[in-house]
Design a protein around this motif. Structure first.
Motif, PDB file in Angstrom:
ATOM      1  N   ILE A 131     -35.568 -79.798  52.065  1.00  0.00           N
ATOM      2  CA  ILE A 131     -36.877 -79.939  52.712  1.00  0.00           C
ATOM      3  C   ILE A 131     -37.469 -78.572  53.008  1.00  0.00           C
ATOM      4  O   ILE A 131     -38.679 -78.348  52.830  1.00  0.00           O
ATOM      5  CB  ILE A 131     -36.739 -80.780  54.002  1.00  0.00           C
ATOM      6  N   LEU A 132     -36.644 -77.643  53.444  1.00  0.00           N
ATOM      7  CA  LEU A 132     -37.134 -76.317  53.800  1.00  0.00           C
ATOM      8  C   LEU A 132     -37.725 -75.593  52.592  1.00  0.00           C
ATOM      9  O   LEU A 132     -38.590 -74.720  52.726  1.00  0.00           O
ATOM     10  CB  LEU A 132     -35.984 -75.497  54.400  1.00  0.00           C
ATOM     11  N   ALA A 133     -37.275 -75.980  51.390  1.00  0.00           N
ATOM     12  CA  ALA A 133     -37.762 -75.331  50.171  1.00  0.00           C
ATOM     13  C   ALA A 133     -39.133 -75.832  49.737  1.00  0.00           C
ATOM     14  O   ALA A 133     -39.743 -75.254  48.820  1.00  0.00           O
ATOM     15  CB  ALA A 133     -36.759 -75.561  49.041  1.00  0.00           C
ATOM     16  N   LEU A 134     -39.647 -76.884  50.368  1.00  0.00           N
ATOM     17  CA  LEU A 134     -40.938 -77.456  49.973  1.00  0.00           C
ATOM     18  C   LEU A 134     -42.084 -76.600  50.503  1.00  0.00           C
ATOM     19  O   LEU A 134     -41.957 -75.863  51.484  1.00  0.00           O
ATOM     20  CB  LEU A 134     -41.071 -78.883  50.504  1.00  0.00           C
ATOM     21  N   ASP A 135     -43.242 -76.732  49.831  1.00  0.00           N
ATOM     22  CA  ASP A 135     -44.447 -76.042  50.306  1.00  0.00           C
ATOM     23  C   ASP A 135     -44.911 -76.660  51.622  1.00  0.00           C
ATOM     24  O   ASP A 135     -44.649 -77.830  51.919  1.00  0.00           O
ATOM     25  CB  ASP A 135     -45.564 -76.167  49.266  1.00  0.00           C
ATOM     26  N   ASN A 136     -45.626 -75.861  52.392  1.00  0.00           N
ATOM     27  CA  ASN A 136     -46.260 -76.304  53.648  1.00  0.00           C
ATOM     28  C   ASN A 136     -45.250 -76.634  54.745  1.00  0.00           C
ATOM     29  O   ASN A 136     -45.610 -77.281  55.731  1.00  0.00           O
ATOM     30  CB  ASN A 136     -47.159 -77.529  53.407  1.00  0.00           C
ATOM     31  N   VAL A 137     -43.970 -76.223  54.588  1.00  0.00           N
ATOM     32  CA  VAL A 137     -42.973 -76.415  55.642  1.00  0.00           C
ATOM     33  C   VAL A 137     -42.785 -75.100  56.380  1.00  0.00           C
ATOM     34  O   VAL A 137     -42.437 -74.075  55.767  1.00  0.00           O
ATOM     35  CB  VAL A 137     -41.626 -76.892  55.070  1.00  0.00           C
ATOM     36  N   ARG A 138     -43.023 -75.105  57.679  1.00  0.00           N
ATOM     37  CA  ARG A 138     -42.869 -73.881  58.472  1.00  0.00           C
ATOM     38  C   ARG A 138     -41.413 -73.654  58.843  1.00  0.00           C
ATOM     39  O   ARG A 138     -40.863 -72.584  58.681  1.00  0.00           O
ATOM     40  CB  ARG A 138     -43.738 -73.970  59.728  1.00  0.00           C
TER      41      ARG A 138
END
Length: 933
Positions: free
Chosen positions: A453-460
């Motif tokens: 999940i952390l590797a996805l775009d728009n994730v802070r």
């Protein structure tokens, strides 16, 4: 319907004090129930079956520590200190919160297992706590206790701020704006009536309707989940339509009083004419609001039904309490100048001076202007509305969050602090849940899911990633880059859900869902957006059908539906200007710009549909009436406009003032709806109905009133102008001249029942207390006549009256008052069941004379005595005989009746068919068909 409303008006006026007292008593009783049951409104907006809602339900069952309503603390260290310097104070505060009744968990933000988010300079930290369940399941006092604890923990070096879902309130922020709106409506009414006394009456009746409906909602909320916005929406609609409906009826009453009519008679006529239109208008609003069920969204259905019930109650108040008050006011509602004239002329109004200046000069000048070059007028309207509609492209929808709370409120301050110090994504965390019961390494799977999940775009960042206590459910709290309503957050939700299938396969997990308040809000918005087109088709299709029935035209409904879409487009465009562009924010008390509440479009479309149809009916029905009488299409437009435009103008201005009053409430849930409705009504009344409609009608000419003959036969007639009242008044004059009759037929024609051809024309009458034997060997002719007088058939032409009830308006009442005893039935038993008192108001129809005489001879030897008693009491019997001439059974009746003169006979025959080889002609029906008495 108009005849029933006429009688209702007379009845309400005669029982005036009892009717008003009954409404006051109802208000007190329902108020007592509301206080006693102690209901509360819901702040939750959810749609069962969506992924976000299913995830919330899973958390509530399998991870209750994260499934309840959350609260957020933002703790700021002041004067050069850090949050670590205040650890003891913060830990003590969280312990105190954990001890509040209804709090499930309140961990310290310094806990190593669930650390709070802090800023890089350690001057601010976020602490979370979780309530036990959703809002309404924990004590209301708990929130106030937490507020007080947070306020008491504040020191000169530690700033404490409370926010989060726990602060969501079901209280409706009513204020001075709503009162100002009602005051403006009162001023408009005073100008319309040129008097202050009658101006108060619509306000009183509208408040009564709103009061009863709102208190009923409070009482119902004790057992039914009702969204808090429902009360504000219901109050806004109830006030607007309640005042308008009363205005339509009261203005008609005042006009009639100004012509010198008797007070009671005028009340009956006002209800029969304007009351019919009010019922139709209210029915269209109710149908549109109840039609929200087609969206399949429970909370929206509840809102629609509650608002529809409020509108329906406003109609009932206008038809009952209003005529009662008009009866109480009596002559005081007659214009003062008219009263003086009548007093000077012995109670009679003198003839009007033909040289007196005519009224409606402004309206006449306007309608002539817009119809002079109708194509140009239509083009100007299209360009103007099109310009207003352009901003629709920028209109964004979302559920409100705490960023839409009033500036300065605790929840708004906390929301802004989080966005400023930590980033907007912390105000809208996403929860990713996954069933990990089949894994042998729960912690490892959670770590892998977190990394993906952390590797996805728009994730802070990932705030928390942990399995539950049973190690069968994983929860990952995702902080997006954008805020709850940003497009980047919506894109992230879509990407997370799109990746779910791959994660389930790669990590051997199942049921991956994306949930949380932000995800639920996105789901609700998407579902509402998908429901918009089906609802629009439903509303436009309904308007076409209803208006086709009313106006008996094809083009008028099409034009009305196009005009309605113009009004909707303008309403949405201006709403986008205000809430997306920030225009007119100051004058309208709008403090937040951004996405408007998701259900605004669909709710506005439903309400505006009903209101648009109101104005269409009130304005165009008068034009149609003039055209039917004169055949002059252009003259009908002008006369109809001049007659009804002033009332429609006043009604629209009242609507706008009431809706504008609710705009100033500052409540973001309601403001966009109020703005859209105010603009929609303004455009619909003045641009569409008073400009576009006359121009289109002028362009079409007589073709505007064309409808295929076959369609006219299929569609039932709808009387919204009280056209049936003329027949009622004519029958009353006839009765005064000829005396009361149980049955009156005059030039009646009716299609044969179960056969080809027709019966009639029939003319004649039967006095009460008579027995009429209807002779005919033609089963179709005989059965048709029996069904006709019993209210089972509608006459195609002529006058049919059973006592004081006329067909077709009172066909239901005639049928209810006319017991039908079919062939083969035990006549003696059926007659014994009939109440003499009810029989006096209708007819008793016995299908077979043979059954009657057989029962008198072999079943009940007192049957003839019972018939004598019924006739003596004023009942009227109609009996069918399967012979063209008198038979022995009929002669027996004549001999055995106490008064043989009560027995009458009528032979009926179907009318002769026209000779196709020669000129059309009718059979000589004058005897014996024409002589009923």
């Amino acid at each position: 319907m108009s005849s029933s409303l006429y009688r209702l008006g007379l009845l309400m006026a005669s029982l005036r004090w009892k009717v008003v007292g009954a409404w006051v008593a109802l208000l007190v009783i329902i108020g007592g129930l509301a206080v006693g049951l102690g209901g509360t409104f819901s702040t939750e907006i959810e749609i069962p079956g969506t992924e976000g809602q299913e995830g919330i339900d899973v958390l509530a069952n399998r991870f209750p520590e994260m499934g309840g309503t959350s609260g957020t603390l933002v703790l700021l260290a002041e004067d050069g200190t850090t949050v670590d310097d205040h650890q003891a104070e913060i830990d003590a505060l969280m312990e105190d919160i954990a001890g509040v009744d209804g709090v499930a968990v309140a961990p310290s933000p310094f806990d190593e297992l669930s650390p709070g988010t802090r800023t890089e300079d350690d001057t601010a930290i976020i602490a979370q706590f979780q309530m036990d369940g959703q809002t309404g399941t924990f004590p209301e006092t708990s929130v106030e206790e937490i507020r007080q604890l947070v306020a008491d923990a504040e020191t000169p070096t530690l700033d404490t701020n409370l926010g989060g879902q726990v602060l969501q309130s079901a209280e409706i922020p009513f204020g001075a704006g709503e009162i100002i709106g009602v005051v403006v409506a009162l001023i408009i009414l005073a100008i319309v009536f040129r008097s202050l006394v009658p101006a108060f009456i619509p306000i009183i009746t509208a408040i009564m309707g709103v009061g009863v409906s709102m208190l009923a909602l409070v009482a119902l909320s004790a057992g039914v989940s009702i969204p808090s916005v429902t009360t504000a929406l219901g109050a806004m609609l109830g006030l607007a339509v309640g005042i308008d409906y009363a205005l339509f009826i009261l203005s008609r009453h005042r006009d009639q009083l100004a012509r010198g009519e008797d007070v009671a008679e005028s009340i009956g006529r006002a209800l029969a004419t304007s009351g019919s239109a009010v019922i139709f208008a209210g029915m269209t609003v109710v149908i549109a609001l109840v039609g929200l069920f087609i969206t399949g969204i429970p909370f929206l259905t509840v809102m629609g039904v509650a608002a529809a019930a409020t509108v329906a109650l406003s109609v009932v108040v206008a038809l009952t309490m209003l005529p009662a008050i008009m009866g109480i006011m009596g002559e005081r509602l007659r214009p003062r100048g008219i009263r003086r004239l009548m007093a000077q002329n012995g109670g009679v109004l003198p003839a009007e001076d033909p040289d007196a200046p005519s009224h409606g000069r402004v309206g006449r000048a306007w309608v002539r202007l817009v119809t002079r070059v109708p194509a140009l007028t239509i083009l100007v309207v299209i360009l103007g509305v099109g310009t207003l509609a352009i901003p629709i492209k920028d209109l964004q929808l979302a559920l409100p969050d705490q960023g839409t709370e009033p500036p300065g409120s605790s929840e708004r301050v906390t929301y802004d602090l989080i966005a400023e110090r930590f980033g907007p994504g912390y105000n809208g965390p996403l929860l990713v849940t996954a069933d990990i019961i089949n894994t042998t390494d729960p912690l490892g799977v959670v770590d892998e899911l977190e990394s993906d999940i952390l590797a996805l775009d728009n994730v802070r960042e990932i705030q928390i990633a942990t399995p539950n206590r049973g190690a069968d459910l994983a929860v990952v709290v995702v902080i997006p880059e954008g805020g709850p309503t940003d497009q980047s957050t919506k894109d992230l939700v879509a990407e997370l859900r799109g990746s779910a299938e791959a994660w389930e396969e790669d990590l051997s997990i199942s049921d991956v869902t994306v949930t949380g308040a932000t995800a639920v809000g996105i789901d609700v918005t998407d579902k509402l957006g998908a429901a918009l087109l089906p609802f629009a088709i439903f509303v436009v299709g309904l308007s076409l059908l209803l208006l086709t029935m009313v106006f008996r035209s094809i083009w008028v409904p099409l034009k009305a539906s196009v005009g309605y879409l113009f009004s909707v487009a303008a309403a949405f465009g201006v709403t986008s200007m205000v809430f997306e562009y920030g225009w007119f924010n100051g004058p309208l008390f709008v403090e937040i710009n951004g996405p408007v509440v998701s259900f605004m479009p669909i709710m506005v479309m439903g309400v505006l549909f009903g209101l648009a149809m109101d104005y269409e009916v009130f304005l165009v029905s008068r034009m149609r009436e003039e055209f039917v009488h004169t055949g002059d299409a252009k003259g009908a437009i002008e006369k109809g406009f001049v007659a009804n435009a002033p009332v429609v103008t006043a009604a629209a201005l009242i609507m706008v003032s009431v809706f504008a009053g609710f705009v100033t409430s500052g409540w973001f849930m309601l403001q966009p709806i109020a703005v859209a409705l105010a603009v929609g009504v303004l455009v619909d009344a003045f641009v569409v109905r008073m400009t576009f409609v006359p121009a289109v009608l002028a362009l079409l000419g007589k073709n505007a009133w064309w409808m295929p003959r076959w369609l006219g036969k299929i569609l039932p007639p709808v009387d919204v102008e009280g056209e049936g009242l003329g027949a009622v008044l004519e029958h009353r004059r006839w009765t005064e001249e000829h005396g009361e009759h149980a049955l009156r037929v005059q030039d009646v024609e009716v299609p044969l029942r179960g056969g080809h051809g027709r019966l009639g024309p029939l003319t004649g009458q039967v006095e009460p207390g008579r027995m009429l034997v209807v002779r005919s060997a033609d089963d179709a002719a005989r059965n048709t006549f029996l069904a006709l007088v019993a209210g089972r058939l509608t006459p195609a032409a002529g006058i049919l009256a059973v006592h004081d009830r006329l067909a077709p308006d009172d066909l239901g009442a005639i049928q209810a008052r006319s017991p039908w005893i079919p062939a083969g039935t035990d006549v003696a038993a059926r007659l014994a069941e009939i109440d003499v008192r009810s029989a006096r108001r209708g007819l008793i129809v016995i299908e077979s004379l043979a059954d009657l005489t057989h029962a008198a001879r072999t079943v009940d030897d007192t049957l003839v005595e019972r018939i004598d008693a019924l006739l003596e009491a004023g009942a009227t019997l109609v009996v069918g005989s399967r012979a063209d001439d008198p038979v022995e059974a009929e002669r027996d009746l004549h001999r055995t009746l106490r008064d043989p003169r009560r027995l009458l006979a009528l032979s009926v025959h179907r009318a002769a068919e026209p000779d196709p080889s020669g000129p059309s002609h009718r059979a000589d029906d004058t005897a014996p068909e024409g002589a009923l008495a």
